[in-house]
Design a protein around this motif. Structure first.
Motif, PDB file in Angstrom:
ATOM      1  N   VAL A 187       7.554  11.060   7.508  1.00 29.19           N
ATOM      2  CA  VAL A 187       6.873   9.612   8.011  1.00 29.19           C
ATOM      3  C   VAL A 187       6.165   9.527   6.861  1.00 29.19           C
ATOM      4  O   VAL A 187       4.797  10.064   7.341  1.00 29.19           O
ATOM      5  N   LEU A 188       5.799   8.387   7.199  1.00 23.50           N
ATOM      6  CA  LEU A 188       5.206   7.201   5.906  1.00 23.50           C
ATOM      7  C   LEU A 188       4.179   6.596   6.093  1.00 23.50           C
ATOM      8  O   LEU A 188       4.652   5.945   7.749  1.00 23.50           O
ATOM      9  N   ARG A 189       2.399   6.762   6.508  1.00 31.55           N
ATOM     10  CA  ARG A 189       1.928   5.884   6.288  1.00 31.55           C
ATOM     11  C   ARG A 189       2.242   4.791   6.029  1.00 31.55           C
ATOM     12  O   ARG A 189       1.767   3.467   7.104  1.00 31.55           O
ATOM     13  N   SER A 190       2.732   4.375   5.233  1.00 33.80           N
ATOM     14  CA  SER A 190       3.225   3.157   4.621  1.00 33.80           C
ATOM     15  C   SER A 190       4.615   3.301   3.617  1.00 33.80           C
ATOM     16  O   SER A 190       4.445   4.508   2.780  1.00 33.80           O
ATOM     17  N   ILE A 191       5.193   2.622   3.683  1.00 31.09           N
ATOM     18  CA  ILE A 191       6.392   2.564   3.904  1.00 31.09           C
ATOM     19  C   ILE A 191       6.975   2.252   1.838  1.00 31.09           C
ATOM     20  O   ILE A 191       8.120   2.859   1.610  1.00 31.09           O
ATOM     21  N   ASP A 193       4.492   3.487   0.401  1.00 34.15           N
ATOM     22  CA  ASP A 193       4.495   4.458  -1.128  1.00 34.15           C
ATOM     23  C   ASP A 193       4.998   6.091  -0.050  1.00 34.15           C
ATOM     24  O   ASP A 193       4.575   6.563   0.978  1.00 34.15           O
ATOM     25  N   LYS A 194       5.852   5.943  -1.529  1.00 31.97           N
ATOM     26  CA  LYS A 194       6.505   7.481  -0.381  1.00 31.97           C
ATOM     27  C   LYS A 194       5.382   9.085  -0.565  1.00 31.97           C
ATOM     28  O   LYS A 194       6.153   9.986   0.415  1.00 31.97           O
ATOM     29  N   ASP A 195       4.633   8.492  -1.076  1.00 32.72           N
ATOM     30  CA  ASP A 195       3.132   9.475  -0.558  1.00 32.72           C
ATOM     31  C   ASP A 195       2.788  10.209  -0.122  1.00 32.72           C
ATOM     32  O   ASP A 195       2.176  10.829  -0.090  1.00 32.72           O
ATOM     33  N   SER A 196       2.349   8.873   0.881  1.00 31.51           N
ATOM     34  CA  SER A 196       1.982   8.667   2.274  1.00 31.51           C
ATOM     35  C   SER A 196       2.554   9.229   2.967  1.00 31.51           C
ATOM     36  O   SER A 196       2.143   8.837   4.284  1.00 31.51           O
ATOM     37  N   VAL A 197       2.207  10.674   2.862  1.00 37.74           N
ATOM     38  CA  VAL A 197       3.279  11.197   4.406  1.00 37.74           C
ATOM     39  C   VAL A 197       1.678  11.656   5.117  1.00 37.74           C
ATOM     40  O   VAL A 197       1.206  12.208   4.566  1.00 37.74           O
ATOM     41  N   ILE A 198       2.081  11.570   6.392  1.00 37.00           N
ATOM     42  CA  ILE A 198       1.723  11.946   6.953  1.00 37.00           C
ATOM     43  C   ILE A 198       1.900  13.678   7.505  1.00 37.00           C
ATOM     44  O   ILE A 198       3.395  13.672   8.614  1.00 37.00           O
ATOM     45  N   THR A 199       0.928  14.668   7.545  1.00 39.04           N
ATOM     46  CA  THR A 199       1.535  15.775   7.283  1.00 39.04           C
ATOM     47  C   THR A 199       1.196  16.218   8.677  1.00 39.04           C
ATOM     48  O   THR A 199       2.084  17.096   9.581  1.00 39.04           O
ATOM     49  N   ASP A 200       0.824  15.704   9.475  1.00 39.32           N
ATOM     50  CA  ASP A 200       1.029  16.479  11.394  1.00 39.32           C
ATOM     51  C   ASP A 200       0.937  14.803  12.343  1.00 39.32           C
ATOM     52  O   ASP A 200      -0.026  13.690  12.078  1.00 39.32           O
ATOM     53  N   ILE A 201       1.727  15.040  13.030  1.00 40.87           N
ATOM     54  CA  ILE A 201       1.937  13.949  14.111  1.00 40.87           C
ATOM     55  C   ILE A 201       1.645  15.129  15.277  1.00 40.87           C
ATOM     56  O   ILE A 201       2.292  16.041  15.785  1.00 40.87           O
ATOM     57  N   ASN A 202       0.441  14.325  16.850  1.00 41.15           N
ATOM     58  CA  ASN A 202       0.702  15.288  17.852  1.00 41.15           C
ATOM     59  C   ASN A 202       0.858  13.982  18.944  1.00 41.15           C
ATOM     60  O   ASN A 202       1.249  13.268  18.681  1.00 41.15           O
ATOM     61  N   GLN A 212      -1.036   1.136  15.649  1.00 38.10           N
ATOM     62  CA  GLN A 212      -1.044   0.444  14.778  1.00 38.10           C
ATOM     63  C   GLN A 212      -0.220  -0.339  14.168  1.00 38.10           C
ATOM     64  O   GLN A 212      -0.280  -0.682  13.079  1.00 38.10           O
ATOM     65  N   ASN A 213       1.172  -0.264  14.706  1.00 42.24           N
ATOM     66  CA  ASN A 213       2.603  -0.376  14.072  1.00 42.24           C
ATOM     67  C   ASN A 213       3.106   0.249  12.900  1.00 42.24           C
ATOM     68  O   ASN A 213       3.897   0.092  11.394  1.00 42.24           O
ATOM     69  N   ILE A 214       2.360   1.437  12.312  1.00 43.47           N
ATOM     70  CA  ILE A 214       2.576   2.856  10.932  1.00 43.47           C
ATOM     71  C   ILE A 214       4.087   3.389  11.589  1.00 43.47           C
ATOM     72  O   ILE A 214       5.111   3.011  10.750  1.00 43.47           O
ATOM     73  N   ILE A 215       3.923   3.169  13.067  1.00 39.06           N
ATOM     74  CA  ILE A 215       5.761   3.846  13.131  1.00 39.06           C
ATOM     75  C   ILE A 215       5.965   2.379  14.116  1.00 39.06           C
ATOM     76  O   ILE A 215       6.124   2.121  14.905  1.00 39.06           O
ATOM     77  N   ALA A 216       7.627   2.290  13.033  1.00 37.61           N
ATOM     78  CA  ALA A 216       8.351   1.621  13.752  1.00 37.61           C
ATOM     79  C   ALA A 216       9.861   1.740  13.403  1.00 37.61           C
ATOM     80  O   ALA A 216      10.278   2.265  12.679  1.00 37.61           O
TER      81      ALA A 216
END
Length: 257
Positions: A187-191, A193-202, A212-216
Protein backbone atom coordinates in the motif's frame (compact mmCIF):
# COMPACT_ATOMS: atom_id res chain seq x y z
CA UNK A 1 -0.43 -26.43 10.36
CA UNK A 2 0.32 -23.22 8.48
CA UNK A 3 -1.85 -22.61 5.44
CA UNK A 4 -1.14 -19.80 2.99
CA UNK A 5 -3.95 -18.25 0.95
CA UNK A 6 -2.53 -16.24 -1.96
CA UNK A 7 -4.69 -13.96 -4.09
CA UNK A 8 -3.19 -12.70 -7.37
CA UNK A 9 -4.28 -9.52 -9.12
CA UNK A 10 -5.32 -9.11 -12.73
CA UNK A 11 -2.18 -7.29 -13.86
CA UNK A 12 -0.06 -10.28 -12.78
CA UNK A 13 -2.27 -12.60 -14.82
CA UNK A 14 -1.75 -10.36 -17.86
CA UNK A 15 2.07 -10.40 -17.51
CA UNK A 16 3.24 -13.93 -18.30
CA UNK A 17 6.72 -13.44 -16.84
CA UNK A 18 5.32 -12.08 -13.57
CA UNK A 19 2.75 -14.87 -13.42
CA UNK A 20 5.41 -17.52 -13.99
CA UNK A 21 7.59 -16.04 -11.23
CA UNK A 22 4.69 -15.88 -8.81
CA UNK A 23 3.69 -19.48 -9.51
CA UNK A 24 7.27 -20.62 -8.95
CA UNK A 25 7.26 -18.80 -5.62
CA UNK A 26 3.85 -20.23 -4.77
CA UNK A 27 4.95 -23.79 -5.56
CA UNK A 28 7.83 -23.43 -3.08
CA UNK A 29 5.69 -22.24 -0.16
CA UNK A 30 6.14 -24.62 2.76
CA UNK A 31 3.00 -26.04 4.25
CA UNK A 32 -0.46 -26.05 2.73
CA UNK A 33 -1.58 -23.46 0.17
CA UNK A 34 -4.55 -22.09 -1.76
CA UNK A 35 -4.43 -19.77 -4.79
CA UNK A 36 -7.28 -17.37 -5.64
CA UNK A 37 -7.53 -15.41 -8.90
CA UNK A 38 -9.84 -13.28 -10.99
CA UNK A 39 -9.12 -12.30 -14.59
CA UNK A 40 -11.11 -9.14 -15.19
CA UNK A 41 -8.86 -7.70 -17.88
CA UNK A 42 -8.95 -10.88 -19.93
CA UNK A 43 -12.74 -10.98 -19.52
CA UNK A 44 -12.98 -7.40 -20.79
CA UNK A 45 -10.78 -8.25 -23.79
CA UNK A 46 -12.86 -11.33 -24.61
CA UNK A 47 -16.11 -9.37 -24.26
CA UNK A 48 -14.82 -6.81 -26.76
CA UNK A 49 -13.93 -9.57 -29.24
CA UNK A 50 -17.45 -10.97 -28.90
CA UNK A 51 -19.09 -7.55 -29.26
CA UNK A 52 -20.31 -7.48 -25.66
CA UNK A 53 -20.05 -4.07 -24.03
CA UNK A 54 -18.46 -3.87 -20.57
CA UNK A 55 -20.16 -1.65 -17.98
CA UNK A 56 -18.36 -0.58 -14.80
CA UNK A 57 -19.59 1.39 -11.78
CA UNK A 58 -17.02 2.66 -9.26
CA UNK A 59 -14.54 0.12 -10.62
CA UNK A 60 -16.98 -2.78 -10.27
CA UNK A 61 -18.31 -4.79 -13.18
CA UNK A 62 -22.01 -4.92 -13.99
CA UNK A 63 -22.56 -8.61 -14.76
CA UNK A 64 -25.45 -9.27 -17.13
CA UNK A 65 -26.15 -12.72 -18.58
CA UNK A 66 -23.78 -12.36 -21.54
CA UNK A 67 -21.00 -11.01 -19.31
CA UNK A 68 -21.50 -13.88 -16.86
CA UNK A 69 -21.04 -16.33 -19.75
CA UNK A 70 -17.75 -14.63 -20.70
CA UNK A 71 -16.54 -14.57 -17.09
CA UNK A 72 -17.33 -18.25 -16.68
CA UNK A 73 -15.36 -19.09 -19.84
CA UNK A 74 -12.39 -16.87 -18.99
CA UNK A 75 -12.12 -17.25 -15.20
CA UNK A 76 -13.20 -20.87 -14.89
CA UNK A 77 -11.64 -22.01 -18.17
CA UNK A 78 -8.76 -20.13 -19.77
CA UNK A 79 -7.19 -18.49 -16.72
CA UNK A 80 -7.88 -21.23 -14.18
CA UNK A 81 -6.67 -24.14 -16.29
CA UNK A 82 -3.60 -22.26 -17.50
CA UNK A 83 -2.58 -21.66 -13.88
CA UNK A 84 -3.26 -25.27 -12.91
CA UNK A 85 -1.19 -26.56 -15.83
CA UNK A 86 1.71 -24.26 -14.93
CA UNK A 87 1.60 -25.44 -11.30
CA UNK A 88 1.62 -29.09 -12.37
CA UNK A 89 4.77 -28.35 -14.36
CA UNK A 90 6.29 -27.07 -11.11
CA UNK A 91 5.40 -30.29 -9.25
CA UNK A 92 2.65 -28.54 -7.32
CA UNK A 93 -0.40 -30.80 -7.45
CA UNK A 94 -3.30 -28.41 -7.99
CA UNK A 95 -7.00 -28.61 -8.79
CA UNK A 96 -8.99 -25.79 -10.37
CA UNK A 97 -12.27 -24.86 -8.72
CA UNK A 98 -15.20 -22.55 -9.13
CA UNK A 99 -17.46 -22.11 -6.15
CA UNK A 100 -19.83 -24.68 -7.67
CA UNK A 101 -17.15 -27.40 -7.85
CA UNK A 102 -17.41 -29.63 -4.78
CA UNK A 103 -19.91 -27.06 -3.45
CA UNK A 104 -16.86 -25.09 -2.33
CA UNK A 105 -18.25 -21.54 -2.07
CA UNK A 106 -21.87 -20.43 -1.91
CA UNK A 107 -23.15 -16.91 -2.36
CA UNK A 108 -26.32 -14.88 -2.73
CA UNK A 109 -27.13 -12.19 -5.29
CA UNK A 110 -25.90 -8.81 -4.15
CA UNK A 111 -28.89 -6.76 -2.93
CA UNK A 112 -29.90 -3.85 -5.13
CA UNK A 113 -29.10 -0.53 -3.46
CA UNK A 114 -27.94 2.31 -5.69
CA UNK A 115 -27.13 -0.04 -8.59
CA UNK A 116 -28.20 -3.50 -9.72
CA UNK A 117 -24.89 -5.27 -10.36
CA UNK A 118 -26.67 -8.20 -12.00
CA UNK A 119 -25.23 -11.68 -11.49
CA UNK A 120 -22.82 -10.62 -8.74
CA UNK A 121 -22.71 -12.71 -5.59
CA UNK A 122 -21.75 -12.02 -1.99
CA UNK A 123 -20.20 -14.99 -0.19
CA UNK A 124 -22.44 -16.72 2.35
CA UNK A 125 -20.61 -20.00 3.01
CA UNK A 126 -17.21 -21.61 2.45
CA UNK A 127 -17.04 -25.42 2.53
CA UNK A 128 -14.08 -25.65 4.90
CA UNK A 129 -14.38 -29.45 5.18
CA UNK A 130 -13.86 -29.81 1.43
CA UNK A 131 -10.88 -27.44 1.41
CA UNK A 132 -9.37 -29.25 4.40
CA UNK A 133 -9.82 -32.61 2.67
CA UNK A 134 -7.94 -31.42 -0.42
CA UNK A 135 -5.20 -29.68 1.55
CA UNK A 136 -4.62 -32.62 3.88
CA UNK A 137 -4.15 -34.83 0.83
CA UNK A 138 -1.46 -32.62 -0.70
CA UNK A 139 -3.71 -30.88 -3.23
CA UNK A 140 -3.60 -27.11 -3.67
CA UNK A 141 -6.97 -25.59 -4.66
CA UNK A 142 -6.86 -22.90 -7.35
CA UNK A 143 -10.08 -20.91 -6.97
CA UNK A 144 -11.49 -18.58 -9.61
CA UNK A 145 -13.81 -15.69 -8.81
CA UNK A 146 -17.05 -17.57 -9.50
CA UNK A 147 -19.47 -18.79 -6.83
CA UNK A 148 -22.96 -20.35 -6.86
CA UNK A 149 -26.19 -20.16 -4.89
CA UNK A 150 -26.87 -23.90 -4.56
CA UNK A 151 -29.83 -23.63 -6.94
CA UNK A 152 -27.97 -23.74 -10.24
CA UNK A 153 -27.06 -20.06 -10.54
CA UNK A 154 -23.44 -18.95 -10.96
CA UNK A 155 -22.27 -15.54 -9.73
CA UNK A 156 -19.34 -13.26 -10.46
CA UNK A 157 -17.72 -12.62 -7.05
CA UNK A 158 -14.93 -10.35 -5.86
CA UNK A 159 -11.70 -12.39 -5.72
CA UNK A 160 -10.31 -10.41 -2.77
CA UNK A 161 -13.43 -11.31 -0.79
CA UNK A 162 -13.18 -14.98 -1.77
CA UNK A 163 -9.57 -15.10 -0.55
CA UNK A 164 -10.50 -13.45 2.75
CA UNK A 165 -13.48 -15.74 3.33
CA UNK A 166 -11.44 -18.88 2.58
CA UNK A 167 -8.74 -17.75 5.01
CA UNK A 168 -11.35 -17.08 7.70
CA UNK A 169 -13.11 -20.42 7.16
CA UNK A 170 -9.85 -22.38 7.34
CA UNK A 171 -8.62 -20.52 10.42
CA UNK A 172 -10.72 -22.84 12.60
CA UNK A 173 -8.47 -25.77 11.68
CA UNK A 174 -5.23 -24.19 10.42
CA UNK A 175 -2.96 -21.25 11.12
CA UNK A 176 -3.90 -19.16 8.11
CA UNK A 177 -1.88 -16.43 6.43
CA UNK A 178 -3.38 -14.27 3.68
CA UNK A 179 -1.32 -12.67 0.91
CA UNK A 180 -2.70 -10.13 -1.56
CA UNK A 181 -0.21 -10.09 -4.45
CA UNK A 182 -0.32 -7.39 -7.08
CA UNK A 183 2.14 -5.36 -9.14
CA UNK A 184 3.10 -2.86 -6.41
CA UNK A 185 5.33 -3.38 -3.37
CA UNK A 186 2.49 -2.70 -0.96
CA UNK A 187 0.00 0.00 0.00
CA UNK A 188 1.61 3.25 -1.14
CA UNK A 189 1.59 6.61 0.66
CA UNK A 190 2.01 8.28 -2.73
CA UNK A 191 0.75 6.62 -5.89
CA UNK A 192 3.52 8.41 -7.81
CA UNK A 193 6.29 6.94 -5.62
CA UNK A 194 6.56 3.18 -6.02
CA UNK A 195 8.83 2.94 -2.97
CA UNK A 196 6.54 4.85 -0.57
CA UNK A 197 5.26 1.64 1.00
CA UNK A 198 3.33 1.93 4.26
CA UNK A 199 4.86 -1.06 6.03
CA UNK A 200 2.28 -1.40 8.82
CA UNK A 201 -1.41 -0.49 8.93
CA UNK A 202 -3.60 -1.08 11.97
CA UNK A 203 -7.21 -0.09 12.65
CA UNK A 204 -6.25 3.33 14.02
CA UNK A 205 -3.78 4.29 11.28
CA UNK A 206 -6.23 3.00 8.66
CA UNK A 207 -8.80 5.59 9.73
CA UNK A 208 -6.14 8.31 9.58
CA UNK A 209 -5.10 7.24 6.08
CA UNK A 210 -8.74 7.32 4.98
CA UNK A 211 -9.19 10.84 6.34
CA UNK A 212 -6.07 11.95 4.46
CA UNK A 213 -7.43 10.30 1.29
CA UNK A 214 -4.21 8.30 0.99
CA UNK A 215 -6.24 5.09 0.76
CA UNK A 216 -8.95 5.39 -1.87
CA UNK A 217 -10.54 3.83 -4.95
CA UNK A 218 -9.63 0.17 -5.59
CA UNK A 219 -7.56 -0.14 -2.42
CA UNK A 220 -10.64 0.45 -0.24
CA UNK A 221 -12.38 -2.92 -0.79
CA UNK A 222 -9.02 -4.74 -0.60
CA UNK A 223 -8.24 -3.29 2.82
CA UNK A 224 -11.81 -3.91 3.96
CA UNK A 225 -11.19 -7.60 3.25
CA UNK A 226 -7.80 -7.44 4.98
CA UNK A 227 -9.30 -6.12 8.20
CA UNK A 228 -12.23 -8.52 7.98
CA UNK A 229 -9.66 -11.34 7.91
CA UNK A 230 -7.56 -10.19 10.88
CA UNK A 231 -10.74 -9.55 12.91
CA UNK A 232 -11.80 -13.15 12.26
CA UNK A 233 -8.81 -15.18 13.42
CA UNK A 234 -6.55 -15.01 10.34
CA UNK A 235 -3.07 -14.85 11.88
CA UNK A 236 -1.28 -12.66 9.30
CA UNK A 237 -2.34 -10.52 6.33
CA UNK A 238 0.10 -9.00 3.84
CA UNK A 239 -0.21 -6.78 0.74
CA UNK A 240 2.68 -6.62 -1.72
CA UNK A 241 4.28 -7.90 -4.90
CA UNK A 242 5.25 -11.38 -6.04
CA UNK A 243 8.51 -11.43 -4.10
CA UNK A 244 6.93 -11.33 -0.65
CA UNK A 245 5.84 -14.96 -0.63
CA UNK A 246 9.40 -16.12 -1.36
CA UNK A 247 11.25 -13.66 0.86
CA UNK A 248 9.89 -12.92 4.38
CA UNK A 249 12.10 -9.80 4.54
CA UNK A 250 10.68 -8.33 1.34
CA UNK A 251 9.25 -4.81 1.67
CA UNK A 252 5.46 -5.09 1.98
CA UNK A 253 2.44 -3.89 3.96
CA UNK A 254 1.43 -5.86 7.04
CA UNK A 255 -2.17 -5.52 8.28
CA UNK A 256 -2.85 -5.85 12.01
CA UNK A 257 -5.60 -4.93 14.46
Amino acid sequence: MKTSIVKIGGNLIEDENSLDTLLKNFSKIEGLKVLVHGGGKKATQMSAKLGIETHMVDGRRITDKDTLNVITMVYGGLVNKTIVAKLQALDCNAVGLSGADLNSIKSMKRPVKTYDFGFVGDVTEVNSKMFSLLLNNGISPVCCAITHDGNGQLFNTNADTIASEIAIALSNNFETELYYCFEKKGVLRSIDDKDSVITDINSKSYLELLEQNIIADGMLPKLHNCFNAVKNNVSKVFVGNIDMIANPDQLKTTITL
